[in-house]
Design a protein around this motif. Structure first.
Motif, short mmCIF file in Angstrom:
data_model
loop_
_atom_site.label_atom_id
_atom_site.label_comp_id
_atom_site.label_asym_id
_atom_site.label_seq_id
_atom_site.Cartn_x
_atom_site.Cartn_y
_atom_site.Cartn_z
N UNK A 30 56.03 -7.62 -2.03
CA UNK A 30 56.93 -8.39 -2.90
C UNK A 30 57.46 -9.57 -2.11
N UNK A 31 57.65 -10.69 -2.79
CA UNK A 31 58.31 -11.84 -2.16
C UNK A 31 58.99 -12.68 -3.22
N UNK A 32 60.04 -13.38 -2.79
CA UNK A 32 60.76 -14.30 -3.67
C UNK A 32 61.40 -15.37 -2.79
N UNK A 33 61.37 -16.61 -3.24
CA UNK A 33 62.08 -17.69 -2.56
C UNK A 33 63.49 -17.75 -3.11
N UNK A 34 64.46 -18.07 -2.25
CA UNK A 34 65.84 -18.18 -2.73
C UNK A 34 66.61 -19.25 -1.97
N UNK A 39 56.99 -22.79 1.06
CA UNK A 39 56.75 -23.71 -0.06
C UNK A 39 57.89 -24.67 -0.34
N UNK A 40 59.11 -24.29 -0.03
CA UNK A 40 60.27 -25.11 -0.40
C UNK A 40 61.12 -25.40 0.83
N UNK A 41 61.32 -26.68 1.10
CA UNK A 41 62.14 -27.10 2.23
C UNK A 41 63.58 -26.63 2.03
N UNK A 42 64.13 -26.00 3.06
CA UNK A 42 65.52 -25.57 3.01
C UNK A 42 65.74 -24.24 2.31
N UNK A 49 69.59 -26.42 -12.88
CA UNK A 49 69.17 -27.33 -11.82
C UNK A 49 69.99 -27.09 -10.56
N UNK A 50 69.49 -27.63 -9.45
CA UNK A 50 70.19 -27.51 -8.18
C UNK A 50 71.50 -28.30 -8.22
N UNK A 51 72.45 -27.87 -7.43
CA UNK A 51 73.72 -28.59 -7.31
C UNK A 51 73.53 -29.79 -6.38
N UNK A 52 74.54 -30.63 -6.29
CA UNK A 52 74.46 -31.85 -5.48
C UNK A 52 74.41 -31.55 -3.98
N UNK A 53 74.79 -30.34 -3.56
CA UNK A 53 74.78 -30.00 -2.14
C UNK A 53 73.40 -29.67 -1.60
N UNK A 54 72.45 -29.44 -2.49
CA UNK A 54 71.11 -29.01 -2.09
C UNK A 54 70.10 -30.08 -2.49
N UNK A 55 69.29 -30.48 -1.54
CA UNK A 55 68.26 -31.47 -1.83
C UNK A 55 66.95 -30.77 -2.12
N UNK A 56 66.22 -31.30 -3.06
CA UNK A 56 64.90 -30.74 -3.40
C UNK A 56 63.84 -31.76 -3.02
N UNK A 57 62.97 -31.40 -2.07
CA UNK A 57 61.87 -32.29 -1.66
C UNK A 57 60.58 -31.74 -2.12
N UNK A 84 57.12 -32.22 8.11
CA UNK A 84 56.75 -31.01 7.38
C UNK A 84 55.65 -30.26 8.10
N UNK A 85 55.72 -28.96 8.02
CA UNK A 85 54.65 -28.09 8.53
C UNK A 85 54.12 -27.31 7.35
N UNK A 86 52.89 -26.98 7.43
CA UNK A 86 52.27 -26.17 6.37
C UNK A 86 52.03 -24.77 6.89
#
Length: 162
Positions: A79-83, A62-65, A154-162, A41-43
């Motif tokens: 303006x900003x948004x993560x997607x 903030x969010x991997x992937x 929630x996220x689908x099974x194809x996407x991992x949340x770390x 990970x990098x910050x």
């Protein structure tokens, strides 16, 4: 309306002018997967290239992937948004949309979210978390006539949340 607010409205009209930075180094992704998120990970992503387009699509800090879509005005992210999207499941998620207070109600959030929907047509759009009481009006407005209506999912099974 101030000069900066007029500039923000003009910027909203240019939401299709997006510069893209490819993002992470492949070996870091592999290291993160193998170590289950403990290493690699990098910050802050200080090495992310600066783009000279009004709107930018870069790696989320903030969010991997995930990706971040941002509108730049006067040298700052107005303006900003993560997607994140999953083409297999035809789902998209957005998280933490933020508009600087002086540019709120100038159409930046609506334009940024609409551009994401156009670029990823056919998806149902959601958020991960519940909506704060103060933001329910915003989500109702931007979610009108949008498949998924930016409701929590929630996220689908194809996407991992770390």
């Amino acid at each position: 309306m101030t000069i900066d607010q007029r500039a923000a409205r003009q910027l909203a009209g240019r939401a299709n002018e997006v510069g893209r930075a490819l993002g992470r180094e492949r070996w870091l992704d592999v290291l993160q997967r193998v170590s289950r998120g403990r290493f690699g990970r990098r910050r802050g992503w200080a090495n992310e290239p600066k783009l000279d387009t009004p709107w930018q699509d870069t790696v989320s800090g903030e969010r991997h992937g995930w990706r971040e879509r941002a509108a730049n005005l006067n040298g700052e992210a107005a303006f900003s948004v993560d997607y994140q999207v999953c083409q297999d499941c035809q789902l998209g998620w957005v998280e933490q949309p933020y508009t600087l207070p002086e540019y709120q109600r100038c159409g930046l959030a609506s334009a940024g979210l609409a551009a994401l929907r156009i670029e990823n047509s056919g998806l149902s759009w959601h958020t991960l978390g519940g909506h704060l009481r103060d933001s329910k009006g915003f989500w109702a407005a931007v979610g009108a006539d949008v498949p998924g209506r930016y409701q929590q999912r929630g996220l689908c099974a194809h996407i991992t949340a770390w």
